[in-house]
Design a protein around this motif. Structure first.
Motif, PDB file in Angstrom:
ATOM      1  N   UNK C  17      16.584   0.072 -23.307  1.00 54.97           N
ATOM      2  CA  UNK C  17      17.949   0.388 -23.725  1.00 54.97           C
ATOM      3  C   UNK C  17      18.240  -0.236 -25.077  1.00 54.97           C
ATOM      4  N   UNK C  18      19.118   0.418 -25.813  1.00 52.96           N
ATOM      5  CA  UNK C  18      19.627  -0.129 -27.076  1.00 52.96           C
ATOM      6  C   UNK C  18      21.103  -0.366 -26.870  1.00 52.96           C
ATOM      7  N   UNK C  19      21.518  -1.634 -26.962  1.00 54.37           N
ATOM      8  CA  UNK C  19      22.908  -1.917 -26.654  1.00 54.37           C
ATOM      9  C   UNK C  19      23.156  -1.564 -25.204  1.00 54.37           C
ATOM     10  N   UNK C  53       6.855   2.003 -27.899  1.00 51.81           N
ATOM     11  CA  UNK C  53       6.663   1.182 -26.700  1.00 51.81           C
ATOM     12  C   UNK C  53       5.185   1.135 -26.324  1.00 51.81           C
ATOM     13  N   UNK C  54       4.532   2.294 -26.405  1.00 53.86           N
ATOM     14  CA  UNK C  54       3.099   2.333 -26.084  1.00 53.86           C
ATOM     15  C   UNK C  54       2.318   1.494 -27.095  1.00 53.86           C
ATOM     16  N   UNK C  55       2.743   1.553 -28.358  1.00 58.39           N
ATOM     17  CA  UNK C  55       2.055   0.793 -29.395  1.00 58.39           C
ATOM     18  C   UNK C  55       2.357  -0.693 -29.362  1.00 58.39           C
ATOM     19  N   UNK C  56       3.300  -1.094 -28.500  1.00 60.61           N
ATOM     20  CA  UNK C  56       3.627  -2.514 -28.381  1.00 60.61           C
ATOM     21  C   UNK C  56       4.538  -3.007 -29.483  1.00 60.61           C
ATOM     22  N   UNK C  57       5.131  -2.085 -30.276  1.00 58.18           N
ATOM     23  CA  UNK C  57       6.037  -2.529 -31.340  1.00 58.18           C
ATOM     24  C   UNK C  57       7.410  -2.853 -30.781  1.00 58.18           C
ATOM     25  N   UNK C  58       7.724  -2.284 -29.617  1.00 57.79           N
ATOM     26  CA  UNK C  58       8.981  -2.594 -28.947  1.00 57.79           C
ATOM     27  C   UNK C  58       8.644  -3.093 -27.555  1.00 57.79           C
TER      28      UNK C  58
END
Lengths: 153, 263, 269
Positions: C17-19, C53-58
């Motif tokens: 989630x964002x915010x 998300x898959x790349x692990x950046x988030x």
């Protein structure tokens, strides 16, 4: 080729920086390496140092031989105690030297002028005091004296 | 009543946002500086940044230094000649340059010339996903992009400051000695008597080192933290110039008070 | 899910989630090995976020993303670095490093992850550039390339390390028909030739349908449908049909929520 240009540019940059630092050190601030020769401290008590500050010059016959490092009040005699740092190679200040606070020009900075005496056998050492001192001239006092003299005539 | 509460909330939110930004910038600085540098070709990276941050700023610094030195000499002369102490022009030019004008003006010019460019470059890298791309390849953009730029700024500004001082004093010499006819010997002698290497030159350099940290830090942070749109980058660039200029002027007062307050 | 037996990525109960807005909520997605999987959906549904998300950046709020058994959100810095060696990503804008030549761009991942000698790096880079048809452009700067060429260079960079997984973020957006055809072909042939798994995030339906083996459609933070292209064409859920056929109005409304039209027009008087 591109990399060479960059390296050349950075090299010139560093060189100009170093030259500037050298100019600031030698030409502008007159930095000499002889300062490392060491120094010794002598003291003098003045009635009034009016305007003399730390870092003021100490001169002899107009030649700088050291600088004022600290000014405080002597608690016993209630006079200004001036601590001076004299270059080690100035080893000919006799114990009957006199120190006076002088002014460079009419509005210039205050400095200390030292005049040696005749007692050739006793040389000032680290921690010695100059006994014979002459205080700063304070303009208000001079004017006051002048007016007083005029009035009493 | 409602609007009071709303305004309070607004105040609170902006305070929190601001504190969060300060926190993020601190983290950025820590990661960029303390993290061990990227082992592979980190030196060429630093070189390239030194080139674009330092070498390319040299001309503007030299020209500004020259003119400021000349103006100082001219202004100083017109005042000092009334007291018959025009030979003190050298002392005045040197002291005001070395202690004050060189660090401050260089830092301001640097913020405008190099700081804004850094912000725009990093912001654009963020917009075009270069930072993300780098991260996906497994390279920390903080180390690869931010750190060399930060160090380059830190190294360049003191050097530029010295160049500014030197050129400025030379400008003062041109005006004072060659044009106004002050005796060259007393020009230098006065200067050398009053300028102390450690108290004046070194303190000026310390100032410029502090300014270098602040200006580069603000610049890389604003770029890194910018909103990735063209409007966001333009705002970030403006912020870089405004914030770093204000920080330089404010810090200058504090540093001056600490260094020269008791002289 | 009989179709999928060999899975490279297994996403379980993923929430992000964002915010206070959920980008995705309890999503389950499984990506088959060696195939082209497409993740489709309307703009703004967090497809790119999913790739990050898959790349692990988030980092997700909850859930796990298993890549060959490694749970990406729980990896440390160093392990993440190693896992990323197995991934290549093609960004929407290409994300070429503008301060390096095309050659250096493609060589970059090799220099970071391997200690190969320079002549081997050169050979690999030229091979990859040849695969995308741009060996002749090796010494150009990214600014000298057209958009389509830039994206092909980025593709060459993404496959430089022969990754097990290549992610494409909106590869077809903003391309002219020829460049688009070239890219579609490239993605298909590279996937066949190199045997890696591909994830394509896109909303270009026709191009994606033509190369994808399996498709997920996400909307409103969840998966609304998945299946092979044929299965999805048969799907008669209203939301799916609107998206697949590109209807302007439907469950995803054409009009941004607003007050009554007539009332608002009258208010001006």
């Amino acid at each position: 080729m591109r990399i060479r240009g960059i390296e050349l540019g950075v090299g010139v940059f560093m060189l100009v920086g170093a030259l500037s630092l050298a100019m600031l050190a030698i030409n502008v601030s007159g930095l000499t390496l002889s300062k490392q020769e060491g120094s010794y401290k002598i003291y003098a008590l003045f009635e009034n140092v009016g305007g003399l500050t730390a870092r003021s010059k100490v001169t002899m016959s107009g030649v700088a031989i050291g600088q004022v490092t600290n000014i405080s009040i002597d608690r016993q005699k209630l006079m200004a105690l001036v601590e001076m740092e004299i270059n080690a190679d100035t080893d000919y200040l006799t114990s009957d030297s006199s120190a006076s606070i002088l002014t460079a020009g009419l509005l210039g900075e205050k400095y200390i002028g030292i005049t040696t005496g005749a007692a050739d056998d006793e040389i000032l050492q680290q921690g010695d005091f100059i006994e014979d001192t002459q205080s700063s001239l304070v303009l208000e006092e001079l004017i006051g004296k002048f007016l007083f003299n005029k009035a009493s005539e | 009543m409602q609007s009071v509460i709303a305004n309070l909330a607004l105040l609170g939110r902006s305070t929190i946002n601001r504190l969060a930004a300060i926190g993020r910038s601190g983290m950025l600085l820590m990661h960029a500086v303390i993290a061990r540098p990227e082992p592979f070709n980190s030196f060429p990276l630093l070189m390239r940044q030194l080139y674009s941050v330092g070498v390319l700023s040299m001309v503007i610094i030299m020209v500004s230094g020259l003119f400021i030195g000349m103006v100082l000499a001219l202004q100083g002369y017109t005042i000092l000649v009334d007291y018959g102490s025009e030979q003190a022009v050298g002392q005045m030019v040197a002291l005001s340059l070395v202690r004050e004008l060189a660090p401050v003006v260089t830092a301001l010019l640097f913020a405008g010339r190099a700081g804004s460019a850094l912000t725009a470059e990093i912001g654009l890298m963020k917009t075009t996903e270069q930072l993300s791309g780098m991260e996906m390849i497994g390279v920390d953009p903080l180390r690869r992009i931010i750190a060399p730029r930060f160090w380059a700024g830190l190294i360049s500004l003191p050097i530029l400051t010295m160049i500014f001082s030197a050129v400025g004093i030379w400008g003062g010499l041109l005006v004072g000695v060659d044009w106004l006819g002050i005796y060259e010997g007393s020009f230098w002698a006065n200067m050398q008597n009053s300028v102390d290497f450690f108290d004046d030159v070194v303190n000026g350099l310390i100032k410029s080192l502090v300014f270098g940290v602040v200006v580069t830090w603000v610049a890389v942070f604003q770029g890194y933290d910018s909103v990735p749109t063209s409007e966001g980058i333009s705002q970030a660039t403006t912020k870089t110039v405004v914030y770093s200029s204000l920080a330089v002027l404010g810090l200058d007062f504090i540093l001056t008070a600490l260094m020269f307050g008791d002289l | 899910m009989d179709f999928i037996d060999d899975i490279i990525i297994d996403i379980k109960q993923l929430t992000f989630s964002r915010g206070d807005r959920y980008i995705c909520k309890n999503i389950d997605i499984r990506i088959p090995r060696g195939k082209v999987t497409a993740i489709m959906g309307p703009s703004g549904t967090g497809k790119t976020t999913l790739l990050k998300l898959i790349g692990g950046q988030l980092k997700p709020d909850a859930g796990s993303i298993l890549l060959d058994g490694d749970d990406i959100p729980r990896l440390g810095r160093h392990e993440l670095f190693n896992v990323r060696e197995k991934m290549g990503m093609l960004f929407q804008s290409g994300a070429l490093f503008t301060d390096m030549t095309v050659f250096e761009n493609v060589a970059f991942p090799l220099r970071v992850h391997t200690q190969l000698p320079e002549d081997m790096v050169r050979d690999i880079v030229l091979m990859k550039l040849q695969a995308v048809g741009l060996r002749g452009a090796a010494e150009l700067m990214p600014s000298e390339l057209s958009g389509g060429m830039g994206r092909r260079v980025a593709l060459a960079r993404a496959i430089a390390l022969d990754p097990a997984l290549v992610m494409y973020d909106e590869p077809f957006t903003g391309q002219d028909p020829i460049a688009m055809g070239v890219l579609v072909n490239l993605i298909k042939t590279l996937n066949k030739a190199l045997g890696h798994s591909s994830i394509i995030v896109s909303h270009d339906i026709n191009e994606t349908l033509s190369i994808a083996d399996y498709i997920y459609i996400i909307a409103d933070g969840g998966v609304i449908a998945h299946g092979t292209p044929e299965q999805l064409k048969q799907n008669d859920a209203e939301q799916v049909r609107q998206f697949m056929q590109g209807l302007p109005d439907g469950p995803v409304p054409f009009h941004f929520p607003a007050s009554d039209y007539a009332t608002e027009l009258m208010e001006g008087r």
